[in-house]
Design an enzyme around this catalytic site. Sequence first.
Site, PDB file in Angstrom:
ATOM      1  N   ALA A  13       0.814  -1.227   0.000  1.00  0.00           N
ATOM      2  CA  ALA A  13       0.000   0.000   0.000  1.00  0.00           C
ATOM      3  C   ALA A  13       0.846   1.275   0.000  1.00  0.00           C
ATOM      4  CB  ALA A  13      -0.951  -0.011   1.192  1.00  0.00           C
ATOM      5  N   TYR A 154       4.202 -14.126 -14.376  1.00  0.00           N
ATOM      6  CA  TYR A 154       3.219 -13.213 -13.780  1.00  0.00           C
ATOM      7  C   TYR A 154       1.790 -13.733 -14.030  1.00  0.00           C
ATOM      8  CZ  TYR A 154       0.793  -8.719 -12.997  1.00  0.00           C
ATOM      9  OH  TYR A 154      -0.056  -7.728 -12.558  1.00  0.00           O
ATOM     10  N   LYS A 158      -1.007 -14.930 -11.309  1.00  0.00           N
ATOM     11  CA  LYS A 158      -2.302 -14.247 -11.196  1.00  0.00           C
ATOM     12  C   LYS A 158      -3.456 -15.223 -11.430  1.00  0.00           C
ATOM     13  CE  LYS A 158      -0.743 -10.170 -10.122  1.00  0.00           C
ATOM     14  NZ  LYS A 158      -1.062  -9.587  -8.813  1.00  0.00           N
ATOM     15  N   ILE A 187      -3.704  -0.082 -15.367  1.00  0.00           N
ATOM     16  CA  ILE A 187      -3.967   0.943 -14.355  1.00  0.00           C
ATOM     17  C   ILE A 187      -2.751   1.855 -14.228  1.00  0.00           C
ATOM     18  CG2 ILE A 187      -4.679   1.350 -11.957  1.00  0.00           C
ATOM     19  CD1 ILE A 187      -6.725  -0.330 -13.585  1.00  0.00           C
TER      20      ILE A 187
HETATM   21  P1  NAP Z   1       3.423  -0.957  -7.842  1.00  0.00           P
HETATM   22  O1  NAP Z   1       3.187   0.468  -8.207  1.00  0.00           O
HETATM   23  O2  NAP Z   1       4.717  -1.590  -8.190  1.00  0.00           O
HETATM   24  O3  NAP Z   1       3.125  -1.132  -6.269  1.00  0.00           O
HETATM   25  C1  NAP Z   1       3.304  -2.358  -5.640  1.00  0.00           C
HETATM   26  C2  NAP Z   1       3.700  -2.112  -4.201  1.00  0.00           C
HETATM   27  O4  NAP Z   1       3.955  -3.392  -3.593  1.00  0.00           O
HETATM   28  C3  NAP Z   1       4.990  -1.317  -4.085  1.00  0.00           C
HETATM   29  O5  NAP Z   1       4.902  -0.388  -3.036  1.00  0.00           O
HETATM   30  C4  NAP Z   1       6.013  -2.384  -3.795  1.00  0.00           C
HETATM   31  O6  NAP Z   1       7.146  -1.908  -3.098  1.00  0.00           O
HETATM   32  C5  NAP Z   1       5.207  -3.334  -2.949  1.00  0.00           C
HETATM   33  N1  NAP Z   1       5.828  -4.650  -2.887  1.00  0.00           N
HETATM   34  C6  NAP Z   1       6.616  -5.268  -3.802  1.00  0.00           C
HETATM   35  N2  NAP Z   1       7.020  -6.452  -3.364  1.00  0.00           N
HETATM   36  C7  NAP Z   1       6.486  -6.608  -2.136  1.00  0.00           C
HETATM   37  C8  NAP Z   1       6.562  -7.625  -1.159  1.00  0.00           C
HETATM   38  N3  NAP Z   1       7.301  -8.734  -1.369  1.00  0.00           N
HETATM   39  N4  NAP Z   1       5.903  -7.470   0.005  1.00  0.00           N
HETATM   40  C9  NAP Z   1       5.176  -6.357   0.244  1.00  0.00           C
HETATM   41  N5  NAP Z   1       5.078  -5.348  -0.636  1.00  0.00           N
HETATM   42  C10 NAP Z   1       5.724  -5.475  -1.814  1.00  0.00           C
HETATM   43  O7  NAP Z   1       2.297  -1.885  -8.518  1.00  0.00           O
HETATM   44  P2  NAP Z   1       0.758  -1.583  -8.848  1.00  0.00           P
HETATM   45  O8  NAP Z   1       0.661  -1.278 -10.282  1.00  0.00           O
HETATM   46  O9  NAP Z   1       0.167  -0.649  -7.862  1.00  0.00           O
HETATM   47  O10 NAP Z   1       0.177  -3.052  -8.661  1.00  0.00           O
HETATM   48  C11 NAP Z   1      -0.463  -3.445  -7.467  1.00  0.00           C
HETATM   49  C12 NAP Z   1      -1.096  -4.827  -7.709  1.00  0.00           C
HETATM   50  O11 NAP Z   1      -2.004  -4.740  -8.804  1.00  0.00           O
HETATM   51  C13 NAP Z   1      -0.074  -5.905  -8.070  1.00  0.00           C
HETATM   52  O12 NAP Z   1      -0.446  -7.128  -7.504  1.00  0.00           O
HETATM   53  C14 NAP Z   1      -0.177  -5.960  -9.590  1.00  0.00           C
HETATM   54  O13 NAP Z   1       0.209  -7.205 -10.092  1.00  0.00           O
HETATM   55  C15 NAP Z   1      -1.658  -5.707  -9.775  1.00  0.00           C
HETATM   56  N6  NAP Z   1      -1.997  -5.204 -11.116  1.00  0.00           N
HETATM   57  C16 NAP Z   1      -1.533  -4.018 -11.559  1.00  0.00           C
HETATM   58  C17 NAP Z   1      -1.889  -3.578 -12.825  1.00  0.00           C
HETATM   59  C18 NAP Z   1      -1.444  -2.242 -13.385  1.00  0.00           C
HETATM   60  O14 NAP Z   1      -1.744  -1.970 -14.556  1.00  0.00           O
HETATM   61  N7  NAP Z   1      -0.781  -1.403 -12.642  1.00  0.00           N
HETATM   62  C19 NAP Z   1      -2.720  -4.372 -13.637  1.00  0.00           C
HETATM   63  C20 NAP Z   1      -3.158  -5.592 -13.140  1.00  0.00           C
HETATM   64  C21 NAP Z   1      -2.805  -6.000 -11.871  1.00  0.00           C
HETATM   65  P3  NAP Z   1       8.486  -1.526  -3.953  1.00  0.00           P
HETATM   66  O15 NAP Z   1       8.068  -0.504  -4.945  1.00  0.00           O
HETATM   67  O16 NAP Z   1       9.437  -1.035  -2.935  1.00  0.00           O
HETATM   68  O17 NAP Z   1       8.938  -2.814  -4.610  1.00  0.00           O
END
Ligand code: NAP
Length: 246
Positions: A13, A154, A158, A187
């Site tokens: 978060a 990935y 998922k 997103i």
């Molecule tokens: P993001 O911007 O990379 O944010 C993910 C957060 O999770 C970051 O703060 C990251 O920290 C943290 N994190 C990484 N590894 C971790 C661990 N082992 N334990 C706890 N926290 C951890 O990604 P997001 O785009 O917001 O994505 C969030 C979720 O939505 C993910 O599961 C992703 O697969 C899913 N998702 C995203 C999209 C998209 O288009 N963005 C689409 C489909 C699904 P660090 O930055 O320090 O590594």
Amino acid sequence: MILEDRVAIVTGAGQGIGRGIALKLAEKRAHVVVSDINGQTARETATEVRAFGRRALALQADVSNRAQVEKMVQATLQEFGTVDILINNAGIARSATLLKLTDKDWDEVLAVNLKGIFHTTQAVVPHMMAARHGKIVNISSIYGRTGTLGDSNYAASKAGMIGFTKSMARELARYDINVNAILPGMIDTPLLQGIPDHYLQPMIEEIPLGRVGTPEDIGNLAAFLASDEAPYITGAAIEVAGGWRM
Ligand code: NAP
């Protein structure tokens, strides 16, 4: 839709979708445990949660590490005495086509995205069972349903999240614990900002609603699924993708 004084844990978060969900839950009057592998960004989101007049606890934890997850849940119980909502959002990608994909790429992605939700769910569920109430929302991906090029590790993680969600929905229904998955499309988060424009633009043109989604678009559904207004939804895997790859 009000989450008055509910206690929610949101993993990952510190930024992106997880931050968007944490802020939406706070807007709906939940208290939020902001958990992230990055303690600094977790503290920043917690400050934003408090601006809604809600309580927030920033906890550094790597979801792939069982001991850290258990410590995080213990700290939550110490502070709030309960956990009503678990949002499994932390996730990573290590992109490569099959022949370039290493064991390390495979293991890291599966350890965070899939084993991570096993750790958090197992740590939180005994308390939800005792309370005979709980809401778990897993942030999967549209790729868990469609697959994709260059991210098979990935997509597999998922898809695994969807199978885990449906299994937990069956196992935990008798304790009044609802378990659902959200499948985001594209997103606007730091994860997306890393993709080169010449690759991104043609994908955006494929989205029927004509734009990428926002963390708030995901937060809106997560808050609804976590509320008392969704008592009859469990085991669902719901796309929030503007119609992309439907
Ligand atoms: P993001 O911007 O990379 O944010 C993910 C957060 O999770 C970051 O703060 C990251 O920290 C943290 N994190 C990484 N590894 C971790 C661990 N082992 N334990 C706890 N926290 C951890 O990604 P997001 O785009 O917001 O994505 C969030 C979720 O939505 C993910 O599961 C992703 O697969 C899913 N998702 C995203 C999209 C998209 O288009 N963005 C689409 C489909 C699904 P660090 O930055 O320090 O590594």
